[in-house]
Design an enzyme around this catalytic site. Structure first.
Site, PDB file in Angstrom:
ATOM      1  N   HIS A  12       0.874  -1.192   0.000  1.00  0.00           N
ATOM      2  CA  HIS A  12       0.000   0.000   0.000  1.00  0.00           C
ATOM      3  C   HIS A  12       0.902   1.229   0.000  1.00  0.00           C
ATOM      4  O   HIS A  12       1.503   1.568   1.017  1.00  0.00           O
ATOM      5  CB  HIS A  12      -0.906   0.010   1.236  1.00  0.00           C
ATOM      6  CG  HIS A  12      -1.849   1.183   1.269  1.00  0.00           C
ATOM      7  ND1 HIS A  12      -3.194   1.039   1.533  1.00  0.00           N
ATOM      8  CD2 HIS A  12      -1.668   2.511   1.067  1.00  0.00           C
ATOM      9  CE1 HIS A  12      -3.785   2.216   1.495  1.00  0.00           C
ATOM     10  NE2 HIS A  12      -2.863   3.138   1.225  1.00  0.00           N
ATOM     11  N   HIS A  14       1.677   5.346  -1.700  1.00  0.00           N
ATOM     12  CA  HIS A  14       1.324   6.524  -2.511  1.00  0.00           C
ATOM     13  C   HIS A  14       2.606   7.106  -3.075  1.00  0.00           C
ATOM     14  O   HIS A  14       3.508   7.463  -2.310  1.00  0.00           O
ATOM     15  CB  HIS A  14       0.629   7.584  -1.651  1.00  0.00           C
ATOM     16  CG  HIS A  14      -0.654   7.087  -1.055  1.00  0.00           C
ATOM     17  ND1 HIS A  14      -1.867   7.234  -1.683  1.00  0.00           N
ATOM     18  CD2 HIS A  14      -0.895   6.404   0.093  1.00  0.00           C
ATOM     19  CE1 HIS A  14      -2.816   6.677  -0.931  1.00  0.00           C
ATOM     20  NE2 HIS A  14      -2.252   6.165   0.152  1.00  0.00           N
ATOM     21  N   LEU A  15       2.669   7.196  -4.395  1.00  0.00           N
ATOM     22  CA  LEU A  15       3.869   7.743  -5.030  1.00  0.00           C
ATOM     23  C   LEU A  15       3.623   9.118  -5.645  1.00  0.00           C
ATOM     24  O   LEU A  15       4.563   9.761  -6.102  1.00  0.00           O
ATOM     25  CB  LEU A  15       4.371   6.790  -6.128  1.00  0.00           C
ATOM     26  CG  LEU A  15       5.064   5.516  -5.648  1.00  0.00           C
ATOM     27  CD1 LEU A  15       5.408   4.622  -6.834  1.00  0.00           C
ATOM     28  CD2 LEU A  15       6.325   5.837  -4.851  1.00  0.00           C
ATOM     29  N   ARG A  16       2.346   9.540  -5.696  1.00  0.00           N
ATOM     30  CA  ARG A  16       2.001  10.835  -6.323  1.00  0.00           C
ATOM     31  C   ARG A  16       2.461  10.856  -7.786  1.00  0.00           C
ATOM     32  O   ARG A  16       2.678   9.815  -8.385  1.00  0.00           O
ATOM     33  CB  ARG A  16       2.581  12.030  -5.543  1.00  0.00           C
ATOM     34  CG  ARG A  16       2.396  11.959  -4.026  1.00  0.00           C
ATOM     35  CD  ARG A  16       0.981  11.805  -3.573  1.00  0.00           C
ATOM     36  NE  ARG A  16       0.839  11.966  -2.130  1.00  0.00           N
ATOM     37  CZ  ARG A  16      -0.165  11.476  -1.423  1.00  0.00           C
ATOM     38  NH1 ARG A  16      -1.123  10.761  -2.000  1.00  0.00           N
ATOM     39  NH2 ARG A  16      -0.222  11.685  -0.126  1.00  0.00           N
ATOM     40  N   ASN A  40      -5.134   7.450  -5.995  1.00  0.00           N
ATOM     41  CA  ASN A  40      -5.857   8.674  -5.623  1.00  0.00           C
ATOM     42  C   ASN A  40      -5.092   9.928  -6.026  1.00  0.00           C
ATOM     43  O   ASN A  40      -4.785  10.783  -5.218  1.00  0.00           O
ATOM     44  CB  ASN A  40      -6.171   8.684  -4.113  1.00  0.00           C
ATOM     45  CG  ASN A  40      -4.936   8.637  -3.244  1.00  0.00           C
ATOM     46  OD1 ASN A  40      -3.891   8.132  -3.657  1.00  0.00           O
ATOM     47  ND2 ASN A  40      -5.029   9.146  -2.028  1.00  0.00           N
ATOM     48  N   LYS A  95      -9.241  -0.345  -6.212  1.00  0.00           N
ATOM     49  CA  LYS A  95      -9.261   0.339  -4.918  1.00  0.00           C
ATOM     50  C   LYS A  95     -10.580   1.057  -4.705  1.00  0.00           C
ATOM     51  O   LYS A  95     -10.998   1.857  -5.539  1.00  0.00           O
ATOM     52  CB  LYS A  95      -8.099   1.349  -4.840  1.00  0.00           C
ATOM     53  CG  LYS A  95      -8.059   2.170  -3.555  1.00  0.00           C
ATOM     54  CD  LYS A  95      -7.647   1.352  -2.353  1.00  0.00           C
ATOM     55  CE  LYS A  95      -7.878   2.065  -1.035  1.00  0.00           C
ATOM     56  NZ  LYS A  95      -6.669   2.610  -0.438  1.00  0.00           N
ATOM     57  N   HIS A 134     -10.471   1.133   1.549  1.00  0.00           N
ATOM     58  CA  HIS A 134     -10.248   2.045   2.681  1.00  0.00           C
ATOM     59  C   HIS A 134     -11.522   1.971   3.513  1.00  0.00           C
ATOM     60  O   HIS A 134     -12.527   2.588   3.172  1.00  0.00           O
ATOM     61  CB  HIS A 134     -10.001   3.474   2.177  1.00  0.00           C
ATOM     62  CG  HIS A 134      -9.698   4.436   3.279  1.00  0.00           C
ATOM     63  ND1 HIS A 134      -8.484   5.075   3.408  1.00  0.00           N
ATOM     64  CD2 HIS A 134     -10.440   4.842   4.342  1.00  0.00           C
ATOM     65  CE1 HIS A 134      -8.502   5.839   4.493  1.00  0.00           C
ATOM     66  NE2 HIS A 134      -9.683   5.723   5.073  1.00  0.00           N
ATOM     67  N   HIS A 168      -4.692  -0.864   5.649  1.00  0.00           N
ATOM     68  CA  HIS A 168      -4.191  -0.200   6.863  1.00  0.00           C
ATOM     69  C   HIS A 168      -5.076  -0.436   8.084  1.00  0.00           C
ATOM     70  O   HIS A 168      -5.604   0.506   8.687  1.00  0.00           O
ATOM     71  CB  HIS A 168      -3.955   1.298   6.645  1.00  0.00           C
ATOM     72  CG  HIS A 168      -4.967   1.998   5.761  1.00  0.00           C
ATOM     73  ND1 HIS A 168      -6.308   1.936   5.991  1.00  0.00           N
ATOM     74  CD2 HIS A 168      -4.808   2.753   4.651  1.00  0.00           C
ATOM     75  CE1 HIS A 168      -6.942   2.631   5.061  1.00  0.00           C
ATOM     76  NE2 HIS A 168      -6.055   3.128   4.231  1.00  0.00           N
ATOM     77  N   ASP A 240       1.495   2.489   3.499  1.00  0.00           N
ATOM     78  CA  ASP A 240       0.661   3.688   3.342  1.00  0.00           C
ATOM     79  C   ASP A 240       1.512   4.949   3.444  1.00  0.00           C
ATOM     80  O   ASP A 240       1.057   5.973   3.955  1.00  0.00           O
ATOM     81  CB  ASP A 240      -0.497   3.723   4.361  1.00  0.00           C
ATOM     82  CG  ASP A 240      -1.585   4.718   3.945  1.00  0.00           C
ATOM     83  OD1 ASP A 240      -1.573   5.189   2.787  1.00  0.00           O
ATOM     84  OD2 ASP A 240      -2.448   5.022   4.777  1.00  0.00           O
ATOM     85  N   HIS A 244       3.259  14.399   1.660  1.00  0.00           N
ATOM     86  CA  HIS A 244       2.659  15.716   1.412  1.00  0.00           C
ATOM     87  C   HIS A 244       3.753  16.739   1.706  1.00  0.00           C
ATOM     88  O   HIS A 244       4.469  16.606   2.711  1.00  0.00           O
ATOM     89  CB  HIS A 244       1.489  15.992   2.363  1.00  0.00           C
ATOM     90  CG  HIS A 244       0.285  15.128   2.112  1.00  0.00           C
ATOM     91  ND1 HIS A 244      -0.619  15.382   1.108  1.00  0.00           N
ATOM     92  CD2 HIS A 244      -0.167  14.022   2.734  1.00  0.00           C
ATOM     93  CE1 HIS A 244      -1.584  14.468   1.127  1.00  0.00           C
ATOM     94  NE2 HIS A 244      -1.325  13.621   2.102  1.00  0.00           N
ATOM     95  N   ALA A 256      -3.959  14.756   5.434  1.00  0.00           N
ATOM     96  CA  ALA A 256      -3.703  13.500   6.157  1.00  0.00           C
ATOM     97  C   ALA A 256      -2.708  12.664   5.366  1.00  0.00           C
ATOM     98  O   ALA A 256      -2.825  12.530   4.150  1.00  0.00           O
ATOM     99  CB  ALA A 256      -5.008  12.723   6.327  1.00  0.00           C
TER     100      ALA A 256
HETATM  101  C1  NCD Z   1      -3.460   9.016   2.064  1.00  0.00           C
HETATM  102  C2  NCD Z   1      -2.988  10.078   1.063  1.00  0.00           C
HETATM  103  O1  NCD Z   1      -2.428  11.093   1.485  1.00  0.00           O
HETATM  104  O2  NCD Z   1      -3.149   9.880  -0.147  1.00  0.00           O
HETATM  105  N1  NCD Z   1      -3.545   9.613   3.356  1.00  0.00           N
HETATM  106  C3  NCD Z   1      -3.512   8.970   4.547  1.00  0.00           C
HETATM  107  O3  NCD Z   1      -3.684   9.635   5.579  1.00  0.00           O
HETATM  108  N2  NCD Z   1      -3.274   7.684   4.627  1.00  0.00           N
HETATM  109  C4  NCD Z   1      -4.759   8.414   1.609  1.00  0.00           C
HETATM  110  C5  NCD Z   1      -5.143   7.151   2.348  1.00  0.00           C
HETATM  111  O4  NCD Z   1      -4.570   6.092   2.121  1.00  0.00           O
HETATM  112  O5  NCD Z   1      -6.048   7.219   3.194  1.00  0.00           O
HETATM  113 ZN    ZN Z   2      -3.192   5.092   1.529  1.00  0.00          ZN
END
Ligand code: NCD
Ligand code: ZN
Length: 333
Positions: A12, A14-16, A40, A95, A134, A168, A240, A244, A256
């Protein structure tokens, strides 16, 4: 002391995109041979075309041999043809975000048990997709995951051949459900097994530890840590890691997400060693994922070495988990 691990996976991540993708991907691909990459983005990865283009950008940004398993964002508009096309192109993860539950969930699903969504899930089940969810309602923040359990249960019963991943998992009250249904599995993050709500707001407010699902109680974190240390068969590691920029964290309406990618395997080695469980680390970060997601193990091996690692206070304008701390393990370069 050294420890060699075969093919670790982060299930899990996030690479943006764009500059942030280029800045962060190698923190992961230097440690992991593959990862489930979340869709996302803005705009979200809602089609096969967008998913394949995104996969190419990830591959082009990684200096290491790395398999990104890009997941497709489930919207109510996703149709049978697109799902078939996804399957034909090697995509196997879907997802599901409840609308409004977290960062980038604006296009998520409003009514999960609606006929429309159930139809999509039936097709997904027949095509052999893995559904990652999620799982949070919009209720009281500490009970959101708990309140979502009936939806997991209903989906697990309705689609017994669909593998469903409880992403998560953060609340110890969720574990029994995952154990009860053959088609339910879960991912665990490093932060939910090491930190509690006290680390976000027990002292001064720490926006860098604000994430969804919110960190829970000391008892929850201990229970999750024990699941990881025992490499419970139904759980795989999913960081996860959600970067940011500092300007989006230290502000009004702070986003978040915890950025953990740079320190994951060294910290896991430190924690597993501290609890005399190093022999289970490979199962937790590699073998369980290969079994649950039917992955081929790559030939790539990662060596961890007991040598101090100083965590930077900031990486490319992003504050990491355990910023400024020292860890007792590092990655052998
Ligand atoms: C994630 C994100 O920033 O894309 N944020 C997080 O708090 N985990 C999104 C997610 O997996 O809920
Ligand atoms: Zn996530």
């Amino acid at each position: 002391m050294k420890l060699e691990i075969q093919s670790p996976f982060d299930m899990h991540l996030h690479l943006r995109d764009g500059e942030i993708l280029r800045d962060v991907v190698n923190y992961t691909s230097s440690q992991f041979c593959g990862a489930v990459v979340m869709p996302n983005l803005n705009p979200p990865i809602t089609s096969v075309k967008l998913a394949l283009e995104y996969k190419t950008r990830i591959l082009n940004s990684s200096k290491y041999d790395f398999s990104p398993f890009v997941s497709l964002y489930l919207t109510e508009e996703l149709d049978k043809e697109e799902l078939q096309k996804a399957k034909d192109n090697g995509l196997f993860m879907l997802k599901l975000y409840p609308k409004g539950a977290t960062t980038g969930s604006e296009n998520g699903v409003k009514e999960i048990l609606s006929d429309k969504v159930l139809e999509i899930l039936e097709v997904a089940e027949n095509l052999g997709f893995i559904l990652s969810i999620h799982g949070e309602t919009n209720g009281f923040v500490l009970d959101r995951e708990f309140e979502f359990l009936p939806i997991f249960e209903s989906l697990a019963k309705t689609f017994p051949k669909l593998k469903i991943i409880f992403e998560h998992l953060s609340d110890r009250r969720s574990i029994e459900l995952v154990e009860r249904y053959d088609n339910l599995y879960a991912t665990l993050t490093l932060h939910h097994m090491l930190l509690s709500l006290d680390d976000v707001l027990g002292g001064m407010l720490n926006p860098h530890y604000f994430c969804k699902p919110i960190l829970k109680t000391p008892k929850d974190k201990e229970t999750l840590l024990n699941i990881a240390l025992n490499a419970h068969d139904k759980f795989s590691f999913g960081s996860d890691s959600a970067p940011h920029l500092i300007s989006k964290k230290e502000c009004n309406n702070g986003a978040a997400g915890i950025f953990s990618a740079p320190i994951l395997l060294p910290k896991l080695a430190e924690v597993f060693e501290k609890h005399d469980s190093l022999e289970n680390l490979e199962k937790f970060v590699s073998l369980n994922a290969t079994k649950i997601y039917n992955l081929n193990r790559s030939n790539r091996k990662i060596t961890l070495i007991k040598q101090e690692l100083k965590v930077s206070k900031i990486y490319n304008d992003i504050v990491p988990l355990f910023a400024g701390d020292s860890m007792s393990w590092s990655l052998e370069q």
